[in-house]
Design an enzyme around this catalytic site. Sequence first.
Site, PDB file in Angstrom:
ATOM      1  N   TYR A  99      14.916  31.930   4.870  1.00  0.00           N
ATOM      2  CA  TYR A  99      13.794  32.794   5.275  1.00  0.00           C
ATOM      3  C   TYR A  99      13.868  33.123   6.762  1.00  0.00           C
ATOM      4  O   TYR A  99      14.115  32.240   7.584  1.00  0.00           O
ATOM      5  CB  TYR A  99      12.463  32.092   4.989  1.00  0.00           C
ATOM      6  CG  TYR A  99      12.176  31.979   3.509  1.00  0.00           C
ATOM      7  CD1 TYR A  99      11.977  33.116   2.741  1.00  0.00           C
ATOM      8  CD2 TYR A  99      12.111  30.737   2.902  1.00  0.00           C
ATOM      9  CE1 TYR A  99      11.699  33.015   1.376  1.00  0.00           C
ATOM     10  CE2 TYR A  99      11.836  30.620   1.543  1.00  0.00           C
ATOM     11  CZ  TYR A  99      11.640  31.762   0.785  1.00  0.00           C
ATOM     12  OH  TYR A  99      11.374  31.651  -0.552  1.00  0.00           O
ATOM     13  N   ARG A 122     -10.602  -0.372  14.358  1.00  0.00           N
ATOM     14  CA  ARG A 122     -10.563   0.377  13.108  1.00  0.00           C
ATOM     15  C   ARG A 122     -11.695  -0.117  12.197  1.00  0.00           C
ATOM     16  O   ARG A 122     -12.740   0.509  12.145  1.00  0.00           O
ATOM     17  CB  ARG A 122      -9.187   0.205  12.465  1.00  0.00           C
ATOM     18  CG  ARG A 122      -8.891   1.164  11.356  1.00  0.00           C
ATOM     19  CD  ARG A 122      -7.402   1.225  11.037  1.00  0.00           C
ATOM     20  NE  ARG A 122      -6.844  -0.029  10.546  1.00  0.00           N
ATOM     21  CZ  ARG A 122      -5.566  -0.173  10.199  1.00  0.00           C
ATOM     22  NH1 ARG A 122      -4.725   0.854  10.286  1.00  0.00           N
ATOM     23  NH2 ARG A 122      -5.108  -1.336   9.763  1.00  0.00           N
ATOM     24  N   HIS A 175      -6.259  -7.660  12.696  1.00  0.00           N
ATOM     25  CA  HIS A 175      -5.039  -6.841  12.730  1.00  0.00           C
ATOM     26  C   HIS A 175      -4.704  -6.481  14.175  1.00  0.00           C
ATOM     27  O   HIS A 175      -5.583  -6.107  14.941  1.00  0.00           O
ATOM     28  CB  HIS A 175      -5.269  -5.566  11.897  1.00  0.00           C
ATOM     29  CG  HIS A 175      -4.033  -4.755  11.658  1.00  0.00           C
ATOM     30  ND1 HIS A 175      -2.881  -5.287  11.120  1.00  0.00           N
ATOM     31  CD2 HIS A 175      -3.776  -3.437  11.874  1.00  0.00           C
ATOM     32  CE1 HIS A 175      -1.963  -4.320  11.020  1.00  0.00           C
ATOM     33  NE2 HIS A 175      -2.473  -3.203  11.472  1.00  0.00           N
ATOM     34  N   ASP A 218      11.931  24.131  -2.205  1.00  0.00           N
ATOM     35  CA  ASP A 218      12.702  23.298  -3.147  1.00  0.00           C
ATOM     36  C   ASP A 218      14.177  23.189  -2.801  1.00  0.00           C
ATOM     37  O   ASP A 218      14.922  22.521  -3.515  1.00  0.00           O
ATOM     38  CB  ASP A 218      12.629  23.892  -4.564  1.00  0.00           C
ATOM     39  CG  ASP A 218      11.246  24.380  -4.894  1.00  0.00           C
ATOM     40  OD1 ASP A 218      10.344  23.538  -4.946  1.00  0.00           O
ATOM     41  OD2 ASP A 218      11.066  25.599  -5.049  1.00  0.00           O
ATOM     42  N   ARG A 266       1.056 -10.821   6.977  1.00  0.00           N
ATOM     43  CA  ARG A 266       1.132  -9.634   6.129  1.00  0.00           C
ATOM     44  C   ARG A 266       2.428  -8.890   6.461  1.00  0.00           C
ATOM     45  O   ARG A 266       2.584  -8.338   7.547  1.00  0.00           O
ATOM     46  CB  ARG A 266      -0.103  -8.745   6.363  1.00  0.00           C
ATOM     47  CG  ARG A 266      -1.422  -9.493   6.127  1.00  0.00           C
ATOM     48  CD  ARG A 266      -2.631  -8.592   6.259  1.00  0.00           C
ATOM     49  NE  ARG A 266      -2.763  -7.980   7.575  1.00  0.00           N
ATOM     50  CZ  ARG A 266      -3.327  -8.536   8.625  1.00  0.00           C
ATOM     51  NH1 ARG A 266      -3.865  -9.753   8.539  1.00  0.00           N
ATOM     52  NH2 ARG A 266      -3.385  -7.899   9.782  1.00  0.00           N
ATOM     53  N   CYS A 293      13.414  25.434   2.650  1.00  0.00           N
ATOM     54  CA  CYS A 293      12.523  26.125   1.707  1.00  0.00           C
ATOM     55  C   CYS A 293      11.702  25.084   0.943  1.00  0.00           C
ATOM     56  O   CYS A 293      11.825  23.889   1.182  1.00  0.00           O
ATOM     57  CB  CYS A 293      13.331  26.953   0.713  1.00  0.00           C
ATOM     58  SG  CYS A 293      14.575  28.013   1.471  1.00  0.00           S
ATOM     59  N   LYS A 335       0.851  -1.205   0.000  1.00  0.00           N
ATOM     60  CA  LYS A 335       0.000   0.000   0.000  1.00  0.00           C
ATOM     61  C   LYS A 335       0.883   1.250   0.000  1.00  0.00           C
ATOM     62  O   LYS A 335       2.085   1.154   0.296  1.00  0.00           O
ATOM     63  CB  LYS A 335      -0.901  -0.020   1.242  1.00  0.00           C
ATOM     64  CG  LYS A 335      -0.133   0.019   2.567  1.00  0.00           C
ATOM     65  CD  LYS A 335      -1.040  -0.264   3.755  1.00  0.00           C
ATOM     66  CE  LYS A 335      -0.247  -0.246   5.049  1.00  0.00           C
ATOM     67  NZ  LYS A 335      -1.039  -0.774   6.186  1.00  0.00           N
TER      68      LYS A 335
END
Length: 388
Positions: A269, A137, A167, A319, A223, A317, A40
């Site tokens: 910044y 859940r 689970h 990027d 799993r 920042c 997943k």
Amino acid sequence: MEHFYRDTWVEVDLDAIEQNVTNALRLYKDREMNLMAVVKANGYGHGAVEVSQAALRAGASYLSVAFLDEALALRKAGIDAPILVMGLVDAEHVQLAIKHRITLTVYQLDWLEQAISRLHTRDKLAIHLKLDTGMGRIGLRREEDIRSCMDFISSHECFELEGVFTHFATADEKDLTYFKKQCQRFNQWLEYIREWQLPIRYVHCGNSAAGLRFPEKNFNMFRFGIAMYGLTPSPEITDELPFPLKQAFSLKSRLSNVKKLPKGEGISYGATYVTEGAEWIGTLPIGYADGWIRHHSNAGGHVLIDGKRAPFVGLICMDQCMIRLPKKHSIGDTVTLIGESDGKQITMDEVAKRLNTINYEIPCVISWRVPRIYFRDGQIISVKNNLL
Ligand SMILES: *Cc1c(COP(=O)(O)O)cnc(C)c1O
């Protein structure tokens, strides 16, 4: 092979994935055990297609994902293995599931009733019944609800009850009280289900933690998620794991600028960092839009360059971000944000601890703006760049 042109990338070591799967299955060499590779969230950020292929090569017999689109994406990529969707799929999509041979998770009588109105007499929909033994859940929680679902399933031939599962909430903790309570409930509820005498092919409860720590508690499938990626289910049980896990994911970048600044110069910044003396400052082309969130610098994070640590300075920042270099370096020198450099390591666990979270979250949030390079036998076998 896809290309990319930016100087920041993820490396995924598929041999590590295979090794982790092989080692996990070896624990069960004396009996029947099916390993369901949990892929997943795009294989916990590693890439679901490549991870699935590696896991299947190493002996996994089933794949699982969170929702239907993730399963369809695997089919679209040509993956043929059985796939379980572990979350809820709206009953209106049952024909899509049948068409693509996707197994669905079921835990409501209403859902079964809605599904039946969309199924033709010859259809076979593979389902796994989910029991909520304490995760809180999804899943059936009451004996009468389990019984009414079983009545309905057994009286409609278009449902193939292929599996039953639950689970665990605490299989990765030292204290096993709650875990044992869940095991006990699961066993008791399986007794009810067995009264219908349906041939159920798979019974599964274990995640990575239970699969590795308690082989005797797993039925004929577990799993395998986080540990397949070479990451510990939780730091408190790392010392109990039956074999060393091999981390598959590294994050690297290359210096895009290097400069020497005198004392008293502000960085990024807000100019929240001010050089404390003459310092070599490097710039990296990675930022929070890549999932390298701002907190990495506030929390005192480091990178490795030639095996030496270099701290982030100033705010991250969108990027780009800056590091203080241990010495003069050249533009283009490689920097490791996660992984190994000259025998030194920044582990996923170190990064998770820095951000006050769990290792699971870190590769998941490294965005798909960052290309993935796949290695097998030390060779690049494929590259994924979602942008082009
Ligand atoms: C994600 C998930 C897993 C995998 O758990 P790991 O701790 O990563 O091994 C197993 N089962 C279900 C239902 C899940 O949602």
